[in-house]
Design a protein around this motif. Structure first.
Motif, PDB file in Angstrom:
ATOM      1  N   VAL A  18       0.838  -1.202   0.000  1.00 25.97           N
ATOM      2  CA  VAL A  18       0.000   0.000   0.000  1.00 25.97           C
ATOM      3  C   VAL A  18       0.872   1.252   0.000  1.00 25.97           C
ATOM      4  O   VAL A  18       0.613   2.198  -0.749  1.00 25.97           O
ATOM      5  N   ALA A  19       1.927   1.254   0.792  1.00 22.85           N
ATOM      6  CA  ALA A  19       2.819   2.415   0.856  1.00 22.85           C
ATOM      7  C   ALA A  19       3.440   2.714  -0.505  1.00 22.85           C
ATOM      8  O   ALA A  19       3.590   3.872  -0.886  1.00 22.85           O
ATOM      9  N   ASP A  20       3.760   1.670  -1.257  1.00 17.92           N
ATOM     10  CA  ASP A  20       4.364   1.857  -2.584  1.00 17.92           C
ATOM     11  C   ASP A  20       3.375   2.374  -3.628  1.00 17.92           C
ATOM     12  O   ASP A  20       3.777   3.044  -4.573  1.00 17.92           O
ATOM     13  N   LEU A  21       2.090   2.048  -3.473  1.00 19.14           N
ATOM     14  CA  LEU A  21       1.123   2.332  -4.543  1.00 19.14           C
ATOM     15  C   LEU A  21       0.035   3.339  -4.176  1.00 19.14           C
ATOM     16  O   LEU A  21      -0.753   3.721  -5.035  1.00 19.14           O
ATOM     17  N   ARG A  22      -0.020   3.781  -2.947  1.00 17.55           N
ATOM     18  CA  ARG A  22      -1.125   4.647  -2.511  1.00 17.55           C
ATOM     19  C   ARG A  22      -1.159   5.983  -3.238  1.00 17.55           C
ATOM     20  O   ARG A  22      -2.194   6.642  -3.284  1.00 17.55           O
ATOM     21  N   PHE A  23      -0.053   6.407  -3.831  1.00 13.91           N
ATOM     22  CA  PHE A  23       0.009   7.693  -4.531  1.00 13.91           C
ATOM     23  C   PHE A  23      -0.716   7.656  -5.875  1.00 13.91           C
ATOM     24  O   PHE A  23      -0.998   8.696  -6.458  1.00 13.91           O
ATOM     25  N   LEU A  24      -1.016   6.467  -6.396  1.00 11.58           N
ATOM     26  CA  LEU A  24      -1.702   6.349  -7.684  1.00 11.58           C
ATOM     27  C   LEU A  24      -3.128   6.880  -7.575  1.00 11.58           C
ATOM     28  O   LEU A  24      -3.747   6.806  -6.513  1.00 11.58           O
ATOM     29  N   GLU A  25      -3.643   7.366  -8.681  1.00 12.70           N
ATOM     30  CA  GLU A  25      -5.051   7.751  -8.704  1.00 12.70           C
ATOM     31  C   GLU A  25      -5.870   6.472  -8.755  1.00 12.70           C
ATOM     32  O   GLU A  25      -5.650   5.613  -9.603  1.00 12.70           O
ATOM     33  N   GLY A  26      -6.797   6.316  -7.826  1.00 17.29           N
ATOM     34  CA  GLY A  26      -7.571   5.080  -7.758  1.00 17.29           C
ATOM     35  C   GLY A  26      -6.689   3.882  -7.445  1.00 17.29           C
ATOM     36  O   GLY A  26      -6.594   2.946  -8.241  1.00 17.29           O
ATOM     37  N   PRO A  27      -6.019   3.878  -6.292  1.00 18.36           N
ATOM     38  CA  PRO A  27      -4.991   2.868  -6.025  1.00 18.36           C
ATOM     39  C   PRO A  27      -5.508   1.479  -5.632  1.00 18.36           C
ATOM     40  O   PRO A  27      -4.729   0.530  -5.608  1.00 18.36           O
ATOM     41  N   LEU A  28      -6.794   1.332  -5.343  1.00 18.71           N
ATOM     42  CA  LEU A  28      -7.278   0.060  -4.803  1.00 18.71           C
ATOM     43  C   LEU A  28      -7.017  -1.122  -5.735  1.00 18.71           C
ATOM     44  O   LEU A  28      -6.496  -2.154  -5.298  1.00 18.71           O
ATOM     45  N   LEU A  29      -7.378  -1.005  -7.003  1.00 16.58           N
ATOM     46  CA  LEU A  29      -7.182  -2.135  -7.917  1.00 16.58           C
ATOM     47  C   LEU A  29      -5.706  -2.502  -8.076  1.00 16.58           C
ATOM     48  O   LEU A  29      -5.358  -3.691  -7.970  1.00 16.58           O
ATOM     49  N   PRO A  30      -4.814  -1.537  -8.321  1.00 20.85           N
ATOM     50  CA  PRO A  30      -3.395  -1.908  -8.409  1.00 20.85           C
ATOM     51  C   PRO A  30      -2.868  -2.541  -7.114  1.00 20.85           C
ATOM     52  O   PRO A  30      -2.056  -3.470  -7.154  1.00 20.85           O
ATOM     53  N   ILE A  31      -3.341  -2.060  -5.978  1.00 22.61           N
ATOM     54  CA  ILE A  31      -2.909  -2.631  -4.699  1.00 22.61           C
ATOM     55  C   ILE A  31      -3.391  -4.075  -4.584  1.00 22.61           C
ATOM     56  O   ILE A  31      -2.626  -4.967  -4.210  1.00 22.61           O
ATOM     57  N   LEU A  32      -4.645  -4.312  -4.926  1.00 22.22           N
ATOM     58  CA  LEU A  32      -5.167  -5.678  -4.855  1.00 22.22           C
ATOM     59  C   LEU A  32      -4.424  -6.609  -5.808  1.00 22.22           C
ATOM     60  O   LEU A  32      -4.128  -7.757  -5.462  1.00 22.22           O
ATOM     61  N   HIS A  33      -4.108  -6.129  -7.003  1.00 20.53           N
ATOM     62  CA  HIS A  33      -3.332  -6.945  -7.947  1.00 20.53           C
ATOM     63  C   HIS A  33      -1.967  -7.290  -7.361  1.00 20.53           C
ATOM     64  O   HIS A  33      -1.499  -8.425  -7.465  1.00 20.53           O
ATOM     65  N   GLU A  34      -1.327  -6.309  -6.759  1.00 19.03           N
ATOM     66  CA  GLU A  34       0.008  -6.534  -6.187  1.00 19.03           C
ATOM     67  C   GLU A  34      -0.056  -7.486  -4.989  1.00 19.03           C
ATOM     68  O   GLU A  34       0.816  -8.337  -4.813  1.00 19.03           O
ATOM     69  N   VAL A  35      -1.079  -7.343  -4.163  1.00 17.64           N
ATOM     70  CA  VAL A  35      -1.260  -8.257  -3.024  1.00 17.64           C
ATOM     71  C   VAL A  35      -1.456  -9.680  -3.539  1.00 17.64           C
ATOM     72  O   VAL A  35      -0.845 -10.630  -3.031  1.00 17.64           O
ATOM     73  N   GLN A  36      -2.281  -9.826  -4.572  1.00 12.74           N
ATOM     74  CA  GLN A  36      -2.495 -11.168  -5.122  1.00 12.74           C
ATOM     75  C   GLN A  36      -1.210 -11.712  -5.741  1.00 12.74           C
ATOM     76  O   GLN A  36      -0.918 -12.900  -5.633  1.00 12.74           O
TER      77      GLN A  36
END
Length: 159
Positions: A18-36
Protein backbone atom coordinates in the motif's frame (compact mmCIF):
# COMPACT_ATOMS: atom_id res chain seq x y z
CA UNK A 1 1.24 -27.87 -0.84
CA UNK A 2 -0.19 -25.00 1.17
CA UNK A 3 2.12 -22.27 2.35
CA UNK A 4 1.12 -20.79 5.69
CA UNK A 5 1.98 -17.13 6.22
CA UNK A 6 1.66 -15.58 9.66
CA UNK A 7 -1.07 -12.95 9.97
CA UNK A 8 1.49 -10.35 11.10
CA UNK A 9 3.60 -11.05 8.01
CA UNK A 10 0.56 -10.61 5.78
CA UNK A 11 -0.26 -7.29 7.44
CA UNK A 12 3.33 -6.01 7.21
CA UNK A 13 3.75 -7.04 3.58
CA UNK A 14 0.35 -5.57 2.70
CA UNK A 15 1.24 -2.25 4.36
CA UNK A 16 4.45 -2.13 2.32
CA UNK A 17 2.51 -2.71 -0.90
CA UNK A 18 0.00 0.00 0.00
CA UNK A 19 2.82 2.41 0.86
CA UNK A 20 4.36 1.86 -2.58
CA UNK A 21 1.12 2.33 -4.54
CA UNK A 22 -1.13 4.65 -2.51
CA UNK A 23 0.01 7.69 -4.53
CA UNK A 24 -1.70 6.35 -7.68
CA UNK A 25 -5.05 7.75 -8.70
CA UNK A 26 -7.57 5.08 -7.76
CA UNK A 27 -4.99 2.87 -6.02
CA UNK A 28 -7.28 0.06 -4.80
CA UNK A 29 -7.18 -2.14 -7.92
CA UNK A 30 -3.39 -1.91 -8.41
CA UNK A 31 -2.91 -2.63 -4.70
CA UNK A 32 -5.17 -5.68 -4.85
CA UNK A 33 -3.33 -6.95 -7.95
CA UNK A 34 0.01 -6.53 -6.19
CA UNK A 35 -1.26 -8.26 -3.02
CA UNK A 36 -2.49 -11.17 -5.12
CA UNK A 37 0.84 -11.27 -6.96
CA UNK A 38 2.65 -11.37 -3.60
CA UNK A 39 0.53 -14.06 -1.90
CA UNK A 40 -1.10 -15.84 -4.84
CA UNK A 41 -4.50 -14.63 -3.63
CA UNK A 42 -5.98 -11.79 -1.56
CA UNK A 43 -5.86 -13.04 2.04
CA UNK A 44 -8.74 -12.12 4.34
CA UNK A 45 -6.16 -10.65 6.71
CA UNK A 46 -5.03 -8.16 4.05
CA UNK A 47 -8.43 -6.57 3.45
CA UNK A 48 -8.77 -4.68 6.75
CA UNK A 49 -5.20 -3.43 6.38
CA UNK A 50 -5.93 -2.10 2.90
CA UNK A 51 -9.18 -0.54 4.12
CA UNK A 52 -7.45 1.19 7.03
CA UNK A 53 -4.53 2.45 4.96
CA UNK A 54 -6.79 3.84 2.19
CA UNK A 55 -9.47 5.14 4.58
CA UNK A 56 -12.09 2.82 3.09
CA UNK A 57 -14.54 0.52 4.81
CA UNK A 58 -13.80 -3.19 4.95
CA UNK A 59 -17.03 -3.71 3.03
CA UNK A 60 -15.77 -1.52 0.16
CA UNK A 61 -12.56 -3.54 -0.16
CA UNK A 62 -14.40 -6.85 0.19
CA UNK A 63 -16.94 -5.74 -2.42
CA UNK A 64 -14.22 -4.99 -4.97
CA UNK A 65 -12.45 -8.31 -4.31
CA UNK A 66 -15.65 -10.30 -4.74
CA UNK A 67 -16.91 -8.28 -7.73
CA UNK A 68 -13.91 -8.84 -9.98
CA UNK A 69 -13.32 -12.39 -11.20
CA UNK A 70 -9.54 -11.98 -11.31
CA UNK A 71 -9.21 -11.82 -7.54
CA UNK A 72 -9.05 -15.05 -5.55
CA UNK A 73 -9.72 -15.51 -1.84
CA UNK A 74 -7.70 -18.73 -1.72
CA UNK A 75 -4.41 -19.86 -3.25
CA UNK A 76 -4.45 -21.02 -6.86
CA UNK A 77 -2.63 -24.04 -8.21
CA UNK A 78 0.83 -23.89 -9.70
CA UNK A 79 -0.77 -23.34 -13.11
CA UNK A 80 -3.83 -21.22 -13.88
CA UNK A 81 -6.02 -22.24 -16.82
CA UNK A 82 -8.71 -19.76 -17.81
CA UNK A 83 -11.46 -20.52 -20.31
CA UNK A 84 -13.39 -17.75 -22.03
CA UNK A 85 -17.12 -17.91 -21.26
CA UNK A 86 -18.18 -14.90 -23.37
CA UNK A 87 -20.79 -15.16 -26.12
CA UNK A 88 -18.41 -15.44 -29.08
CA UNK A 89 -16.56 -18.35 -27.49
CA UNK A 90 -19.78 -20.01 -26.41
CA UNK A 91 -21.15 -19.78 -29.94
CA UNK A 92 -18.03 -21.52 -31.26
CA UNK A 93 -18.20 -24.51 -28.93
CA UNK A 94 -16.98 -23.01 -25.67
CA UNK A 95 -19.54 -24.86 -23.53
CA UNK A 96 -18.49 -28.27 -24.86
CA UNK A 97 -14.85 -27.27 -24.53
CA UNK A 98 -15.39 -26.25 -20.89
CA UNK A 99 -17.06 -29.58 -20.12
CA UNK A 100 -14.16 -31.45 -21.76
CA UNK A 101 -11.53 -29.52 -19.79
CA UNK A 102 -13.45 -30.04 -16.53
CA UNK A 103 -13.57 -33.77 -17.25
CA UNK A 104 -9.86 -33.92 -18.10
CA UNK A 105 -8.94 -32.13 -14.88
CA UNK A 106 -11.63 -33.73 -12.71
CA UNK A 107 -12.63 -30.34 -11.30
CA UNK A 108 -15.14 -27.55 -11.86
CA UNK A 109 -14.58 -23.82 -12.31
CA UNK A 110 -13.01 -22.10 -9.28
CA UNK A 111 -11.44 -25.37 -8.16
CA UNK A 112 -7.90 -26.70 -8.02
CA UNK A 113 -6.81 -30.24 -8.78
CA UNK A 114 -6.11 -32.27 -5.62
CA UNK A 115 -2.36 -32.23 -6.32
CA UNK A 116 -2.41 -28.39 -6.37
CA UNK A 117 -1.24 -28.38 -9.98
CA UNK A 118 -4.01 -26.63 -11.90
CA UNK A 119 -6.72 -24.12 -11.04
CA UNK A 120 -9.56 -23.71 -13.56
CA UNK A 121 -11.18 -20.28 -13.84
CA UNK A 122 -13.83 -18.80 -16.13
CA UNK A 123 -13.15 -15.43 -17.75
CA UNK A 124 -15.56 -13.28 -19.66
CA UNK A 125 -13.42 -12.21 -22.59
CA UNK A 126 -9.83 -12.74 -23.57
CA UNK A 127 -10.09 -10.47 -26.60
CA UNK A 128 -9.75 -13.30 -29.12
CA UNK A 129 -13.34 -13.28 -30.33
CA UNK A 130 -12.29 -13.86 -33.95
CA UNK A 131 -10.31 -16.92 -32.83
CA UNK A 132 -12.94 -18.44 -30.54
CA UNK A 133 -13.01 -20.44 -28.39
CA UNK A 134 -10.12 -19.06 -26.40
CA UNK A 135 -8.14 -20.08 -23.34
CA UNK A 136 -5.27 -18.68 -21.30
CA UNK A 137 -2.67 -20.82 -19.58
CA UNK A 138 -0.38 -19.02 -17.15
CA UNK A 139 -0.92 -15.69 -18.92
CA UNK A 140 -0.43 -17.00 -22.47
CA UNK A 141 -3.53 -16.79 -24.67
CA UNK A 142 -4.56 -19.53 -27.10
CA UNK A 143 -7.19 -19.20 -29.81
CA UNK A 144 -9.23 -21.72 -31.78
CA UNK A 145 -8.96 -24.20 -28.93
CA UNK A 146 -10.52 -27.49 -29.97
CA UNK A 147 -10.66 -30.76 -28.01
CA UNK A 148 -7.16 -31.77 -29.07
CA UNK A 149 -5.64 -28.41 -28.19
CA UNK A 150 -7.51 -28.42 -24.88
CA UNK A 151 -6.02 -31.83 -24.06
CA UNK A 152 -2.55 -30.47 -24.94
CA UNK A 153 -3.03 -27.45 -22.66
CA UNK A 154 -4.18 -29.66 -19.80
CA UNK A 155 -1.20 -31.98 -20.34
CA UNK A 156 1.14 -28.97 -20.38
CA UNK A 157 -0.36 -27.66 -17.14
CA UNK A 158 -0.07 -31.05 -15.46
CA UNK A 159 3.68 -31.34 -16.19
Amino acid sequence: MTIHIAEGDIAARTRAIVADLRFLEGPLLPILHEVQQEFGYVPQEAMPVIAEELNLSRAEVHGVVTFYHDYRDHPAGRHLLKLCRAEACQSMGGDALAERVKALLGIDFHQTTPDGGVTLEPVYCLGLCACAPAAMLDGEVHGRVDEQRAAELVAEARR
